[in-house]
Scaffold this active site. Sequence first.
Site, PDB file in Angstrom:
ATOM      1  N   CYS A   1       0.966  -1.283   0.064  1.00 45.71           N
ATOM      2  CA  CYS A   1       0.100  -0.140  -0.199  1.00 45.71           C
ATOM      3  C   CYS A   1       0.627   0.865   0.071  1.00 45.71           C
ATOM      4  O   CYS A   1       0.236   2.162  -0.288  1.00 45.71           O
ATOM      5  CB  CYS A   1      -1.048  -0.013   1.122  1.00 45.71           C
TER       6      CYS A   1
ATOM      7  N   ASN B   1      -9.866  -0.964  -0.552  1.00 48.07           N
ATOM      8  CA  ASN B   1      -8.831  -0.483  -0.356  1.00 48.07           C
ATOM      9  C   ASN B   1      -8.026  -0.656  -1.716  1.00 48.07           C
ATOM     10  O   ASN B   1      -8.457  -2.069  -2.460  1.00 48.07           O
ATOM     11  CB  ASN B   1      -7.736  -1.439   1.038  1.00 48.07           C
TER      12      ASN B   1
ATOM     13  N   HIS C   1      -3.538   6.624   3.291  1.00 48.05           N
ATOM     14  CA  HIS C   1      -3.996   5.979   2.688  1.00 48.05           C
ATOM     15  C   HIS C   1      -5.197   5.417   2.938  1.00 48.05           C
ATOM     16  O   HIS C   1      -5.654   5.687   4.056  1.00 48.05           O
ATOM     17  CB  HIS C   1      -3.022   4.783   2.756  1.00 48.05           C
TER      18      HIS C   1
HETATM   19  N1  COA Z   1     -18.147  -9.778   8.078  1.00 42.59           N
HETATM   20  C1  COA Z   1     -18.169  -9.986   9.596  1.00 42.59           C
HETATM   21  N2  COA Z   1     -18.001 -10.684  10.407  1.00 42.59           N
HETATM   22  C2  COA Z   1     -16.791 -10.694  10.030  1.00 42.59           C
HETATM   23  C3  COA Z   1     -15.816  -9.787   8.813  1.00 42.59           C
HETATM   24  C4  COA Z   1     -16.631  -9.805   7.416  1.00 42.59           C
HETATM   25  N3  COA Z   1     -16.703  -9.299   6.308  1.00 42.59           N
HETATM   26  N4  COA Z   1     -14.834 -10.442   8.604  1.00 42.59           N
HETATM   27  C5  COA Z   1     -13.835 -10.453  10.031  1.00 42.59           C
HETATM   28  N5  COA Z   1     -15.193 -10.908  11.047  1.00 42.59           N
HETATM   29  C6  COA Z   1     -15.300 -11.489  12.154  1.00 42.59           C
HETATM   30  C7  COA Z   1     -14.235 -12.019  12.260  1.00 42.59           C
HETATM   31  O1  COA Z   1     -14.274 -13.659  12.121  1.00 42.59           O
HETATM   32  C8  COA Z   1     -13.984 -12.071  14.011  1.00 42.59           C
HETATM   33  O2  COA Z   1     -15.539 -13.233  14.208  1.00 42.59           O
HETATM   34  P1  COA Z   1     -14.908 -13.640  15.489  1.00 42.59           P
HETATM   35  O3  COA Z   1     -14.514 -12.570  16.408  1.00 42.59           O
HETATM   36  O4  COA Z   1     -15.679 -14.594  15.637  1.00 42.59           O
HETATM   37  O5  COA Z   1     -13.457 -14.060  15.252  1.00 42.59           O
HETATM   38  C9  COA Z   1     -15.064 -10.889  14.222  1.00 42.59           C
HETATM   39  O6  COA Z   1     -15.318 -10.272  12.807  1.00 42.59           O
HETATM   40  C10 COA Z   1     -14.585  -9.435  14.353  1.00 42.59           C
HETATM   41  O7  COA Z   1     -13.481  -9.428  13.725  1.00 42.59           O
HETATM   42  P2  COA Z   1     -12.070  -8.169  14.392  1.00 42.59           P
HETATM   43  O8  COA Z   1     -10.836  -8.530  13.432  1.00 42.59           O
HETATM   44  O9  COA Z   1     -12.001  -8.073  15.587  1.00 42.59           O
HETATM   45  O10 COA Z   1     -12.560  -7.436  13.822  1.00 42.59           O
HETATM   46  P3  COA Z   1     -12.234  -5.517  13.747  1.00 42.59           P
HETATM   47  O11 COA Z   1     -13.065  -4.744  14.318  1.00 42.59           O
HETATM   48  O12 COA Z   1     -10.772  -5.143  14.159  1.00 42.59           O
HETATM   49  O13 COA Z   1     -12.404  -5.694  12.164  1.00 42.59           O
HETATM   50  C11 COA Z   1     -10.993  -5.645  10.172  1.00 42.59           C
HETATM   51  C12 COA Z   1     -11.409  -6.933  10.315  1.00 42.59           C
HETATM   52  C13 COA Z   1      -9.853  -6.330   8.777  1.00 42.59           C
HETATM   53  C14 COA Z   1     -11.626  -4.434   9.945  1.00 42.59           C
HETATM   54  C15 COA Z   1      -9.009  -4.774  10.837  1.00 42.59           C
HETATM   55  O14 COA Z   1      -9.219  -5.618  11.667  1.00 42.59           O
HETATM   56  C16 COA Z   1      -8.589  -4.120   9.925  1.00 42.59           C
HETATM   57  O15 COA Z   1      -8.754  -3.165   8.883  1.00 42.59           O
HETATM   58  N6  COA Z   1      -6.800  -4.693   9.707  1.00 42.59           N
HETATM   59  C17 COA Z   1      -6.033  -3.556   9.327  1.00 42.59           C
HETATM   60  C18 COA Z   1      -6.298  -3.696   7.503  1.00 42.59           C
HETATM   61  C19 COA Z   1      -6.008  -3.084   6.971  1.00 42.59           C
HETATM   62  O16 COA Z   1      -5.849  -1.440   7.097  1.00 42.59           O
HETATM   63  N7  COA Z   1      -5.310  -3.489   5.810  1.00 42.59           N
HETATM   64  C20 COA Z   1      -4.614  -2.533   5.036  1.00 42.59           C
HETATM   65  C21 COA Z   1      -3.245  -2.798   5.165  1.00 42.59           C
HETATM   66  S1  COA Z   1      -2.901  -1.779   3.623  1.00 42.59           S
END
Ligand code: COA
Length: 331
Positions: free
Chosen positions: A114, A283, A253
């Site tokens: 990214c 993204n 970003h």
């Molecule tokens: N829909 C529904 N539930 C989902 C899901 C989706 N699309 N994706 C994940 N979940 C679930 C998970 O399985 C988890 O369930 P569990 O608790 O039973 O295991 C629950 O939601 C919570 O997951 P969590 O990881 O705590 O959610 P979060 O609030 O951290 O959000 C992201 C997840 C991926 C959105 C977040 O972690 C994020 O944005 N991370 C950085 C991503 C990023 O910037 N990446 C690019 C780098 S350049």
Amino acid sequence: MNLRAKISAVAHYVPDKILSNFDLEKMVDTSDEWIRSRTGISERRILEDGKATSDMGAEAVKRLCEQRGISPKEIDLIIVGTVTPDMFFPSTGNLIQEKVGAKNAWSYDVAAACSGFLYALASGAQYITSGMHKKVVVVGGDKMSSIVNYQDRNTCVLFGDAAAAVLLEPDEEYGIMDFILHSDGSGAEYLRMKAGGSLYPASLETVTQDWHFLYQDGKQVFKFAVTKMAEVSVKILEKNGFHGDDLALFVPHQANLRIIDAAVKRLGIDYEKVMININKYGNTTAATIPLALSEAYQQGKLEKGDLVLFATFGGGFTWGSSLLRWGMDKP
Ligand code: COA
């Protein structure tokens, strides 16, 4: 005479096809409400089969040349930030060069996930400030749909396809003032595409194990991103003697709205000064910053002389910021 690399044109390309949160509800166990509240994303664009990153990049570069009123033959160099090159080699830069007819340019790719655009921008700026080149094109583009597993709800809701480009030219007044760039390879285990390289060349095993798809430990990446993007945004302002108030536009970003919010709070700036389009595109990896910049320019959000801040983070880990004095008139 102190030369700066000025952004003298900015353009983007997004595919027509929209993949909405409601479409994804039919593909994986997710909901529009979950995706919007956790990420800020409502929809993303998907490039058709048979087209690749270079097609989007070439379209952005053609629009760039039209905007500036130059022939592609005047371009000296094309640098492309991408993690979804059309193929390992030739580089996507080489393929874009051919597609736009930039016969006098040389070209190469930069892989920084990214942060690819900001890394490529820093590289491109050096050729301008050294006096070596007069017209450098920097592209950020990714066809993320080619490496996303649409059965994995943890990642498939996050990414989209796009490309955008800027033209850099020398200027004595306007342009890029500073960069801060970092990398930390210990982040490799949290965000990567494991197979297809020299460590795990394609095999039946790599395919059955899903190693050709992007893998992400969202929680770990989130923790890192939320701290580092805010930190590097504040640091570059301090280093140059500015405060959040001095900024006319912050172009972060676009990975997750909550990560952007954290940086905005640390900077202490008004929300109207933040360019956000993650809701429409998700993204788009190396494309997010130039795509957001291009839309900000088209929407008349930028005035000549404005202080603008870019900030990024991504796989690697990689992260950084850049500060510039905007040098284009409104469209
Ligand atoms: N829909 C529904 N539930 C989902 C899901 C989706 N699309 N994706 C994940 N979940 C679930 C998970 O399985 C988890 O369930 P569990 O608790 O039973 O295991 C629950 O939601 C919570 O997951 P969590 O990881 O705590 O959610 P979060 O609030 O951290 O959000 C992201 C997840 C991926 C959105 C977040 O972690 C994020 O944005 N991370 C950085 C991503 C990023 O910037 N990446 C690019 C780098 S350049």
